[in-house]
Enzyme design. Structure first.
Site, mmCIF file in Angstrom:
data_model
loop_
_atom_site.group_PDB
_atom_site.id
_atom_site.type_symbol
_atom_site.label_atom_id
_atom_site.label_comp_id
_atom_site.label_asym_id
_atom_site.label_seq_id
_atom_site.Cartn_x
_atom_site.Cartn_y
_atom_site.Cartn_z
ATOM 1 N N LYS A 223 28.542 -13.140 53.859
ATOM 2 C CA LYS A 223 27.061 -13.227 53.829
ATOM 3 C C LYS A 223 26.494 -12.737 52.456
ATOM 4 O O LYS A 223 25.668 -13.355 52.010
ATOM 5 C CB LYS A 223 26.535 -12.177 54.821
ATOM 6 C CG LYS A 223 26.564 -12.366 56.394
ATOM 7 C CD LYS A 223 25.954 -11.402 57.257
ATOM 8 C CE LYS A 223 26.368 -9.958 57.243
ATOM 9 N NZ LYS A 223 27.867 -9.715 57.436
ATOM 10 N N ARG B 55 20.199 -6.124 62.821
ATOM 11 C CA ARG B 55 21.333 -5.994 63.151
ATOM 12 C C ARG B 55 21.595 -5.623 64.769
ATOM 13 O O ARG B 55 22.354 -5.525 65.400
ATOM 14 C CB ARG B 55 22.271 -4.860 62.670
ATOM 15 C CG ARG B 55 22.571 -5.262 61.047
ATOM 16 C CD ARG B 55 23.551 -4.388 60.484
ATOM 17 N NE ARG B 55 23.963 -4.606 59.166
ATOM 18 C CZ ARG B 55 24.983 -4.088 58.462
ATOM 19 N NH1 ARG B 55 25.497 -3.000 58.803
ATOM 20 N NH2 ARG B 55 25.266 -4.428 56.995
ATOM 21 N N ARG C 101 38.568 -4.906 49.086
ATOM 22 C CA ARG C 101 36.984 -4.568 48.199
ATOM 23 C C ARG C 101 37.305 -3.269 47.483
ATOM 24 O O ARG C 101 37.920 -2.542 47.825
ATOM 25 C CB ARG C 101 35.993 -4.776 49.064
ATOM 26 C CG ARG C 101 35.640 -6.034 49.751
ATOM 27 C CD ARG C 101 34.275 -6.078 49.971
ATOM 28 N NE ARG C 101 33.903 -5.160 51.005
ATOM 29 C CZ ARG C 101 32.866 -5.251 51.596
ATOM 30 N NH1 ARG C 101 31.675 -5.862 51.656
ATOM 31 N NH2 ARG C 101 32.450 -4.245 52.601
ATOM 32 N N ARG D 17 35.506 1.747 49.104
ATOM 33 C CA ARG D 17 34.700 2.370 49.810
ATOM 34 C C ARG D 17 35.210 2.923 51.056
ATOM 35 O O ARG D 17 36.038 2.447 51.660
ATOM 36 C CB ARG D 17 33.308 1.339 50.139
ATOM 37 C CG ARG D 17 32.437 0.870 49.048
ATOM 38 C CD ARG D 17 31.805 -0.383 49.342
ATOM 39 N NE ARG D 17 31.383 -0.443 50.761
ATOM 40 C CZ ARG D 17 30.618 -1.514 51.169
ATOM 41 N NH1 ARG D 17 30.480 -2.447 50.372
ATOM 42 N NH2 ARG D 17 30.380 -1.430 52.500
ATOM 43 N N ARG E 173 34.023 -1.097 62.760
ATOM 44 C CA ARG E 173 32.545 -2.091 62.473
ATOM 45 C C ARG E 173 32.470 -3.387 63.097
ATOM 46 O O ARG E 173 31.502 -3.651 63.577
ATOM 47 C CB ARG E 173 32.646 -2.173 60.854
ATOM 48 C CG ARG E 173 32.338 -0.862 60.340
ATOM 49 C CD ARG E 173 32.734 -1.122 58.568
ATOM 50 N NE ARG E 173 31.851 -1.922 58.069
ATOM 51 C CZ ARG E 173 32.125 -2.700 56.810
ATOM 52 N NH1 ARG E 173 33.083 -2.304 56.094
ATOM 53 N NH2 ARG E 173 31.232 -3.443 56.120
#
Length: 214
Positions: A13, A88, A123, A155, A166
Site C-alpha cells: 500500500k 481499518r 524492513r 521496527r 497483525r
C-alpha cells in the site's frame, strides 16, 4: 480522484501510494506515517498509539478518526487524495461516509502471506528521520547508518510473531471493509505479489488510467 488503499500489512500500500501520488499529482494521507511521527516526537498521541502498535493491535477508532477528519479538511487535498491505512474497521468506514467526503474507488491489493512475511521481516528504518530500508530491495549502508547519520533499526512490529498477529487482526477486523465497499460498487482488486512496477501497471489498468496522460 479520491482513493482508499486496502490490503493486509506488507501488500504494498505504501509503495503504490508513493507512485500514484507522483503520477496523479494528489497527496497521500497515511495514518501510519502520522502515528509513527507522533511516536518519534513523544507526543501524547504518540505515547498512546505506541502501546497498541508495538503489540500489533489497531489504534482505537476515536484516535484515528479524529486525525483523518482534520487532515481531509485541509486545502491541499481539495483536488484529491489517497488514503493509506484508513479506514481499518467498519466503524471507521462509516465515520468517513458520515463526513460526506466522496470516495471514488477502493483499491484492494491482494498478496500471498509468504510474500508478506518476507517483505515485512526484511524492513528496516532510520531511528531518527524514519527513512525506510529493506535487507533485499534497499539494503542498509555498510556502516549501518542512515544518510542522516541516524541508527537503522527493525521496527518492533516487524518481527514474525507480531506480523502474524497483525495479519490475524487484519482478517478479523479490516478485511470486512472490502464487503462494505463492494456493496457500494467501489472495489477494484489487484494482485500485488509481484514487483512494484508490475503491480502499478495493473493498478493503472484497473483504474482505467493512461500513464502517458498521468
Amino acid at each position: 480522484m479520491n482513493l482508499i488503499l486496502l490490503g493486509p500489512p506488507g501488500a504494498g500500500k505504501g509503495t503504490q501510494a508513493e507512485i500514484l501520488t507522483k503520477q496523479l499529482n494528489i497527496k497521500t494521507v497515511s495514518t501510519g506515517v502520522m502515528l509513527r511521527a507522533a511516536m518519534r516526537e513523544g507526543t501524547e498521541l504518540g505515547k498512546l498509539a505506541k502501546q497498541y502498535i508495538d503489540d500489533g493491535k489497531l489504534v482505537p477508532d476515536s484516535v484515528v478518526v479524529g486525525i483523518v477528519k482534520e487532515r481531509l479538511s485541509q486545502d491541499d487535498l481539495k483536488n484529491g487524495f489517497i488514503l493509506d491505512g484508513f479506514p481499518r474497521t467498519i466503524a471507521q468506514a462509516e465515520a468517513l461516509d458520515a463526513t460526506g467526503i466522496k470516495i471514488d474507488y477502493v483499491l484492494s491489493l491482494e498478496c500471498d502471506e509468504k510474500v508478506i512475511l518476507e517483505r515485512l521481516t526484511g524492513r528496516r528504518e532510520c531511528k531518527v528521520c524514519g527513512t525506510p530500508y529493506h535487507i533485499k530491495t534497499k539494503p542498509v549502508p555498510t556502516n549501518g547508518k542512515c544518510v542522516c547519520g541516524g541508527e537503522i533499526v527493525q521496527r518492533p512490529d516487524d518481527n514474525e510473531e507480531t506480523i502474524k498477529n497483525r495479519l490475524k487482526v487484519y482478517h478479523e477486523q479490516t478485511e470486512p471493509i472490502k464487503a462494505y465497499y463492494e456493496s457500494q460498487g467501489k472495489v477494484i482488486s489487484v494482485d500485488s505479489s509481484k514487483t512494484a512496477q508490475i503491480t502499478n501497471d495493473a493498478v493503472f489498468e484497473a483504474l482505467g488510467l493512461d500513464k502517458q496522460e498521468a
